[in-house]
Design an enzyme around this catalytic site. Structure first.
Site, short mmCIF file in Angstrom:
data_model
loop_
_atom_site.label_atom_id
_atom_site.label_comp_id
_atom_site.label_asym_id
_atom_site.label_seq_id
_atom_site.Cartn_x
_atom_site.Cartn_y
_atom_site.Cartn_z
N ASP A 265 0.71 -1.41 -0.02
CA ASP A 265 -0.18 -0.27 0.43
C ASP A 265 0.90 1.05 0.28
O ASP A 265 2.42 1.02 0.07
CB ASP A 265 -0.47 0.32 1.10
CG ASP A 265 -2.09 0.78 0.96
OD1 ASP A 265 -2.28 1.91 0.25
OD2 ASP A 265 -3.42 0.66 1.42
C1 BGC Z 1 -5.51 3.25 -0.28
C2 BGC Z 1 -5.24 1.99 -0.97
C3 BGC Z 1 -4.36 1.85 -2.16
C4 BGC Z 1 -4.13 3.32 -2.90
C5 BGC Z 1 -3.67 4.10 -4.06
C6 BGC Z 1 -3.62 3.84 -0.56
O1 BGC Z 1 -4.14 5.00 0.63
O2 BGC Z 1 -5.21 2.84 1.09
O3 BGC Z 1 -6.40 1.31 -0.94
O4 BGC Z 1 -5.57 1.27 -2.93
O5 BGC Z 1 -3.54 4.54 -2.01
O6 BGC Z 1 -4.47 5.06 -4.01
#
Ligand code: BGC
Length: 717
Positions: A265
């Site tokens: 993430d």
């Molecule tokens: C979120 C994810 C997301 C990623 C990319 C993160 O802050 O937890 O769910 O896919 O950002 O945008």
């Protein structure tokens, strides 16, 4: 490309090229300046222009012409001509926005969820996207957590079925096909239970709870063929998921046989230092490489550390090559080597984005996902009433729900417009100001509202929470609808109106304080682009509501977590005269509305449970006992009465939607397989233990017919 050619490519790569394949940067930091200039975090990360040009995948870019240009420029500059991957969060719709996943959970309809995901994929693919960071298969029990809106709810089987359906909808038989995109299931694992419901907080649960409830839905998404998995921000058993060998190697790859790409993430690799499991970037990089983390999203640890880690003998080139190979295989699986822009096509974009067909699918999904929670002889409206409308969701297109990608709130039909279209006359409206960013309530204009709606018989109170109070980093401790909205409902009731609350929210809100003063409550969630039409369809009876809750509704925040599939405890609250049981002094244990619950404009009976063939089959008679056509959700639950480890008081094992005419009756039969009666024992082995089981069938998780049966060791389907 065949495997051999891909291996040759990997062999030919420099270490720096490999590290850049394993790095994902956001398009706004990468490409907003021409020529490329280092800005913000990139400067801190010390990427050179040359390195930036070799980044293997990009987060967040959208639009066919833009992506085609990016891909062409990139390939022109690239030594090996390995195409870029474009990924972003298409969570519940691309331009046509479908209801939030929690509402999709209430449909109990994997076929429709899949159909909607296919429509979403067609739009995103035409805009040039290759991968979506969806579905979110995190099981949820705590509505304080803002991201419950992205989940399919509190049940592992429902969650798994809908996550799998979503993956199939996005990817089809083969993500290479036209109109398909690859799916990245997230957030592996157990992100849905942060302590206190506070975003990004520690997750701490027993191995048994993890296995019983939290892991199954990701596994179903992986079984459905999800091309990618994203690790979660949280810890699991004191190890951040980002570098957890237990999760990423032992469970995901070894047990489930996942051979796709794992991505971290956002900036989670460098966050290992905050978690205090890495003293510096070197250690963070080392741990993630060992865990099999293929792509690092939005931090520069791999780029900075791989060379030194190799020199020090802390990691091997083989580990790096395996990760790079998986990334190239994904690019190949999407057909990008032959067709780097895949389906990006401006003409298709103008044909598909926000087209009538997709809006119609979104409308069907929104209708099925809305849940009628209360109805005392007021709905459906006949069209002859004098209807008033009040509250912050009356005249706004901000009903799409958080994280709606490219949705068009300004073009989204408002509830007022949809109601007027449906009943063919004007609808008086009041107190229609929308929320400000900071405030979960609207100004107190109750007096004016009473005056404006004084001639109405039925008042629709369009209430709830702002969509920007739901989603990532939107945890809340107060889940009541704002004080002025509550006051509005009480005042309308006191003025002698019939009050119909239509609740727009991304989570179960605390609606107990207003429930008594509502003659009807329709939980609309954030219903997406066609949400207002869907609500009007229900309010005027054009569609008979059939949604069933995917998450229990708490009576108050103090009762959280409240969920149906709990373990029993040694002192369950069965006898109200006994003080020493597991209960609260000031609140019942039961939820306000249970999992699986939902009313209809007709009534159904569910009777005559039969279990045959040593539990191989269970069936019941479902009858439409009312006067309208209707659909309901038949739910099969089991309970393992005694086992080597505690088992939940109820577990949903199967469900089926049935559609019946007035007076019509159908026998609904479920197979009860050995697998449904099995569980992970103390040694973490999937076992089946003979003995007594309760088999239950009902139309929600409370009102069930139950039969206790004994299943001998040689039985089980
Ligand atoms: C979120 C994810 C997301 C990623 C990319 C993160 O802050 O937890 O769910 O896919 O950002 O945008």
């Amino acid at each position: 490309m065949d495997r051999e050619q891909l291996l040759e490519l990997v062999k030919d790569m420099t270490l720096e090229e490999k590290a850049m394949q394993m790095t994902q940067l956001a398009s706004d930091v990468l490409y907003h300046l021409e020529p490329l200039k280092l800005t913000g975090p990139l400067r801190e990360w010390r990427f050179s222009d040359e390195q930036l040009r070799e980044t293997g995948s990009v987060l967040g870019p959208l639009g066919a012409s833009y992506l085609k240009k990016l891909q062409k420029d990139y390939l022109n500059n690239s030594r090996q001509k390995i195409p870029l991957l474009f990924m972003t969060d298409v969570i519940h719709g691309y331009v046509t926005i479908t209801p939030i996943p929690l509402a999709q959970g209430c449909t109990f309809d994997p076929e429709l969820v899949k159909e909607a995901a296919s429509a979403v994929a067609r739009e995103a693919a035409a805009s040039g996207l290759h991968v979506t960071f969806s579905p979110m298969a995190d099981l949820v029990r705590d509505p304080r957590w803002g991201r419950v809106m992205e989940s399919y709810g509190e049940d592992p089987v429902l969650n798994g079925a809908l996550a799998a359906a979503t993956v199939r909808g996005y990817q089809g038989e083969d993500p290479k096909e036209r109109g398909k995109i690859a799916s990245c299931v997230k957030h592996f694992a157990a992100y849905g239970q942060p302590e206190g419901g506070r975003e990004y907080n520690t997750v701490d649960m027993s191995r048994g709870v993890l296995l019983d409830f939290y892991l199954p839905a990701y596994r179903e998404a992986v079984r459905a063929g999800a091309a990618m998995v994203m690790s979660s921000f949280n810890t699991v058993e004191r190890i951040p998921a980002t570098c957890s060998k237990f999760l990423l190697r032992r469970i995901l790859r070894e047990k489930w046989g996942f051979d796709g790409v794992v991505i971290s993430d956002y900036s989670a690799v460098e966050e290992l230092m905050n978690h205090s499991v890495a003293c510096d970037e070197l250690e963070a990089g080392e741990k993630c490489i060992h865990a099999g983390m293929d792509i690092e999203m939005m931090s520069g640890v791999y780029v900075k550390t791989l060379e030194q880690l190799l020199e020090q003998g802390k990691i091997t080139m083989q580990e790096i090559d395996e990760g790079v190979m998986r990334i190239l295989e994904l690019k190949n699986r999407l057909g990008l080597f032959e067709n780097p822009c895949k389906d990006a096509d401006e003409q298709e974009e103008s044909r598909l984005l926000y087209c009538e067909e997709h809006l119609e699918i979104a409308r069907r999904l929104a209708r099925e996902g809305m849940v009628l929670l209360k109805n005392e002889n007021v709905l459906p409206l006949t069209g002859t009433e004098r209807i008033g409308l009040a509250g912050p969701f009356s005249c706004t297109g901000n009903i799409l729900g958080g994280w709606h990608c490219n949705g068009k709130p300004e073009e989204t039909k408002t509830l007022k417009e949809a109601l007027e279209e449906a009943c063919g006359t004007g609808v008086a409206s009041a107190m229609t100001k929308h929320f400000s960013y900071e405030n979960a309530d609207v100004p107190d204009e109750v007096e004016e509202a009473l005056d404006r709606l004084k001639d109405c018989d039925v008042c629709i109170a369009a209430v709830g929470e702002p969509e920007w109070h739901t989603g990532e980093a939107c945890s809340r401790t107060d889940l009541r609808i704002g004080a002025h909205q509550e006051k509005l409902i009480h005042a309308l009731k006191a003025a002698g109106k019939k009050v119909v609350a239509v609740v727009f929210s991304g989570r179960p809100l605390e609606i107990a304080p207003v429930l008594e003063d509502c003659d009807a409550v329709l939980q609309a969630w954030f219903p997406g682009s066609a949400g207002a039409d869907a609500a009007a369809d229900i309010l005027f009876g054009k569609y008979n509501p059939s949604g069933h809750l995917s998450m229990s509704f708490q009576r108050s925040v103090g009762q959280i977590p409240v969920y149906y599939n709990a373990y029993n405890t040694g002192r369950p609250m069965t006898d109200e005269t006994n003080h020493y049981t597991s209960h609260y002094l000031d609140c019942p244990n039961s939820p306000l509305f249970p999992f699986g619950f939902g009313l209809s404009y007709t009534t159904f009976s569910c009777e005559g449970l039969e279990v045959s063939g040593d539990a191989a089959k269970a069936s019941a008679r479902i009858k439409n006992t009312g006067e309208r056509d209707g659909e309901t959700v038949v739910q099969l639950y089991i309970r393992d009465v005694s086992a080597s480890v505690v088992r939940p008081v109820m577990e949903l094992k199967a469900f089926r939607r049935v559609s019946l005419k007035p007076g019509e009756e159908v026998q609904v039969e479920f197979s009860v397989t050995k697998d449904m009666l099995s569980f992970y024992n103390e040694e973490e082995t999937w076992v089946w233990e003979p003995g007594e089981f309760d088999i239950m069938i009902g139309l929600d998780s409370v009102h069930v017919e139950k039969k206790r049966i004994f299943v001998p060791s040689e039985a089980g389907g």
